[in-house]
Design a protein around this motif. Structure first.
Motif, PDB file in Angstrom:
ATOM      1  N   TRP A  99      36.012  -3.463 -13.510  1.00 47.21           N
ATOM      2  CA  TRP A  99      37.288  -2.784 -13.865  1.00 47.21           C
ATOM      3  C   TRP A  99      38.532  -3.007 -12.741  1.00 47.21           C
ATOM      4  O   TRP A  99      39.518  -3.394 -13.392  1.00 47.21           O
ATOM      5  N   TYR A 142      30.768   2.362 -19.208  1.00 47.65           N
ATOM      6  CA  TYR A 142      32.326   2.327 -19.126  1.00 47.65           C
ATOM      7  C   TYR A 142      32.743   3.145 -20.332  1.00 47.65           C
ATOM      8  O   TYR A 142      33.654   4.025 -20.515  1.00 47.65           O
ATOM      9  N   LEU A 143      32.068   2.742 -21.412  1.00 47.31           N
ATOM     10  CA  LEU A 143      32.322   3.310 -22.808  1.00 47.31           C
ATOM     11  C   LEU A 143      32.010   4.609 -22.736  1.00 47.31           C
ATOM     12  O   LEU A 143      32.393   5.394 -23.684  1.00 47.31           O
ATOM     13  N   SER A 199      35.967   5.617 -20.719  1.00 50.49           N
ATOM     14  CA  SER A 199      36.487   5.081 -22.126  1.00 50.49           C
ATOM     15  C   SER A 199      36.055   5.991 -23.188  1.00 50.49           C
ATOM     16  O   SER A 199      36.194   5.701 -24.308  1.00 50.49           O
ATOM     17  N   THR A 243      37.997   7.058 -26.646  1.00 54.55           N
ATOM     18  CA  THR A 243      38.121   6.244 -27.865  1.00 54.55           C
ATOM     19  C   THR A 243      37.148   6.634 -28.936  1.00 54.55           C
ATOM     20  O   THR A 243      37.557   6.930 -30.055  1.00 54.55           O
ATOM     21  N   ALA A 280      44.439   6.417 -23.328  1.00 53.95           N
ATOM     22  CA  ALA A 280      44.395   5.368 -22.442  1.00 53.95           C
ATOM     23  C   ALA A 280      45.352   5.518 -21.380  1.00 53.95           C
ATOM     24  O   ALA A 280      44.926   5.183 -20.154  1.00 53.95           O
ATOM     25  N   THR A 285      43.153   7.558 -18.633  1.00 53.85           N
ATOM     26  CA  THR A 285      41.940   6.618 -18.099  1.00 53.85           C
ATOM     27  C   THR A 285      42.505   5.468 -17.123  1.00 53.85           C
ATOM     28  O   THR A 285      41.853   5.314 -16.181  1.00 53.85           O
ATOM     29  N   CYS A 301      42.301  -1.400 -17.529  1.00 52.04           N
ATOM     30  CA  CYS A 301      41.399  -1.099 -18.507  1.00 52.04           C
ATOM     31  C   CYS A 301      40.253  -2.360 -18.323  1.00 52.04           C
ATOM     32  O   CYS A 301      40.647  -3.448 -18.313  1.00 52.04           O
ATOM     33  N   THR A 342      38.450  -3.127 -20.734  1.00 52.54           N
ATOM     34  CA  THR A 342      38.250  -3.908 -21.885  1.00 52.54           C
ATOM     35  C   THR A 342      39.413  -4.888 -22.118  1.00 52.54           C
ATOM     36  O   THR A 342      39.224  -5.651 -23.116  1.00 52.54           O
ATOM     37  N   CYS A 363      47.883   0.830 -26.625  1.00 52.52           N
ATOM     38  CA  CYS A 363      46.684   0.943 -25.433  1.00 52.52           C
ATOM     39  C   CYS A 363      46.587  -0.023 -24.460  1.00 52.52           C
ATOM     40  O   CYS A 363      46.625   0.296 -23.157  1.00 52.52           O
TER      41      CYS A 363
END
Length: 185
Positions: A23, A64-65, A69, A72, A92, A95, A103, A105, A152
């Protein structure tokens, strides 16, 4: 029956540390040596558990998801398309302006382009449902989903560049000012 040597580390702890490293630095900015230095777990053990840097990244991404995150997935449950968009851009902002800016991602790691595309398509499907329900009309739902994703991602880049949490929320609000008018208007 032979008993193997007990695992000397917690894989979840390694995933958590790796998540933060990826990250902060991105996929290319993290080596297995960085992970061993940060966790105290030797290379052999990391490779025995994760097999490769790519697999370690994938497990860190899943962490993370499910954690930072998770907004989402939650956003997609909102009752209106606009509420979905608001939850996405403000989620977003929250986070990416936390302890680690940016982020996980938004980068070039293996599988991230596909992940981002899948997220856009999930948003587009949700916006299509809003069209079907009469909430939205005259919009290209895929383009609308790409716009929210781009906002985002832009928020994440601005966070990495030093924008404050307040500034990021102001950006989110400004972007939402361009939201399409309701179908009944």
């Amino acid at each position: 029956m032979a008993v193997g040597r007990p695992r000397e580390f917690d894989p979840a702890q390694v995933e958590d540390v790796a998540m933060r490293l990826f990250w902060e630095r991105g996929f290319d900015g993290v080596s297995i040596s960085d992970v061993t230095a940060a966790t105290g777990v030797n290379r052999r053990s990391i490779y025995a558990e994760f097999e490769s840097k790519e697999n370690l990244f994938d497990r860190a991404l899943q962490r993370y998801l499910a954690g930072p995150s998770a907004y989402t997935v939650e956003a997609l449950t909102r009752s209106t398309a606009r509420a979905v968009a608001e939850a996405m851009v403000h989620g977003a902002a929250d986070t990416v302006s936390g302890d680690v800016h940016g982020c996980l991602t938004v980068g070039e790691a293996p599988g991230l382009a596909e992940f981002r595309d899948a997220t856009v398509h999930r948003l587009a499907e949700r916006f299509e449902a809003a069209v079907d329900d009469g909430e939205l009309s005259g919009v290209d739902t895929l383009l609308l989903a790409r716009w929210i994703a781009a906002v985002c991602q832009g928020i994440a880049i601005q966070a990495r560049s030093g924008a404050s949490r307040d500034d990021l929320h102001a950006i989110a609000d400004l972007a939402l000012a361009g939201w399409p008018a309701a179908a009944s208007e």
